[in-house]
Design an enzyme around this catalytic site. Structure first.
Site, PDB file in Angstrom:
ATOM      1  N   SER A   1     -13.703 -40.768  -2.273  1.00 43.47           N
ATOM      2  CA  SER A   1     -14.987 -41.420  -1.965  1.00 43.47           C
ATOM      3  C   SER A   1     -15.047 -41.707  -0.461  1.00 43.47           C
ATOM      4  O   SER A   1     -14.013 -41.698   0.222  1.00 43.47           O
ATOM      5  CB  SER A   1     -15.057 -42.746  -2.732  1.00 43.47           C
TER       6      SER A   1
ATOM      7  N   TYR B   1     -12.931 -50.957  -6.312  1.00 39.17           N
ATOM      8  CA  TYR B   1     -13.283 -49.543  -6.113  1.00 39.17           C
ATOM      9  C   TYR B   1     -12.754 -49.049  -4.758  1.00 39.17           C
ATOM     10  O   TYR B   1     -12.133 -47.987  -4.671  1.00 39.17           O
ATOM     11  CB  TYR B   1     -14.801 -49.385  -6.196  1.00 39.17           C
TER      12      TYR B   1
END
Ligand code: NAP
Length: 253
Positions: free
Chosen positions: A145, A158
């Site tokens: 990500s 996350y």
């Protein structure tokens, strides 16, 4: 070798996690388009993906798996080997996100995100790499990500999981390169999937994100296809341990 052969996945079998929707579905269809048969592992049946893979003339199998759980993943790999008796490509795509102020994050939030995005990725990679090592070859592609590079807003677990995933990608690449296994990652920017639905519903955040993307648009799942096939194919045989942004230029700013 002809250029088309470098990217040809005929005769390969790919295990893709979370391939029922979003980026995982686009990656599975891209690999099938390059010639690979596909095993989709996840908690939701991937019927639409099955139809699209089979329409490309490739074989497909769905294997049920919950990657937030901490059970051993070997049964998932054994079931996946049921399609063709081999796995040449593993795409660790399944992932989850929980948004909350860090002062309010619960243990359930933290553990679910870390187990799904990091713990399962390690143990699934380990189980598949044991198989790949016996054949001296394989490609592992992790879906990282932008938060492998940045901190994000209200997504501490996350960001921690995806930053660790970039480190894990390097660690496994170092150990397994000599076994003929390439371990790399993709770092998608802001893509139009379920994962980002809440951001797109927030008019202010949505406009701020769009305004910062040099390409001037959100990513569509198909935008990952070329990079995924590259990291899954012979074209990347000498590429180890990278986290490749596919982000419309976000990190370049
Ligand atoms: P998505 O549409 O929410 O897809 C997530 C996938 O992961 C789904 O297939 C989901 O299955 C699966 N999954 C989640 N928890 C699971 C669990 N416990 N067990 C098994 N499967 C589970 O979002 P996406 O954007 O395509 O996300 C795919 C990957 O890309 C994720 O790793 C995400 O972090 C990453 N990513 C996305 C973006 C973006 O902008 N969209 C950007 C950077 C990275 P269900 O359908 O059953 O929930």
């Amino acid at each position: 070798m002809p250029m088309s052969e470098l990217f040809n996945l005929s005769g390969r079998t790919a295990l893709v996690t979370g391939a029922n929707t979003g980026l995982g579905q686009a990656i599975a269809i891209a690999l099938a388009g390059a010639g690979a048969d596909v095993v989709a592992a996840g908690r939701t049946p991937a019927d639409d993906t099955a139809r699209q893979v089979e329409a490309l003339g490739r074989r497909f199998l769905f294997v049920r798996a919950d990657f937030a759980a901490t059970e051993p993943v070997q049964p998932v790999v054994d079931a996946a080997l049921g399609l063709n008796g081999q796995l040449d490509i593993l795409v660790n795509n399944a992932g989850t996100i929980r948004r909350a102020d860090s002062l309010d994050v619960t243990e359930e939030n933290w553990d679910t995100v870390m187990n799904t995005n990091l713990r399962s990725v390690f143990f699934l990679s380990q189980a598949v790499a044991r198989h790949m090592a016996t054949r001296h070859g394989g490609k592992i592609v992790n879906v990282a990500s932008l938060l492998s590079f940045q901190g994000g807003i209200r997504v501490p677990a996350y960001a921690a999981s995806k930053s660790a995933l970039a480190g894990l990608t390097r660690a496994l690449a170092n150990e397994w390169a000599a076994k003929g296994i390439n371990v790399n990652a993709l770092a998608p920017g802001y893509f139009d999937t379920n994962n980002t639905a809440a951001l797109r519903q927030d008019a202010e955040r949505s406009a701020a994100i769009l305004g910062r993307i040099p390409a001037g648009r959100w990513g569509q799942p198909d935008d990952l296809a070329g990079a995924a096939v590259f990291l899954a194919s012979r074209a990347s045989d000498y590429v180890h341990g990278i986290t490749l942004p596919v982000d419309g230029g976000w990190l370049a700013r």
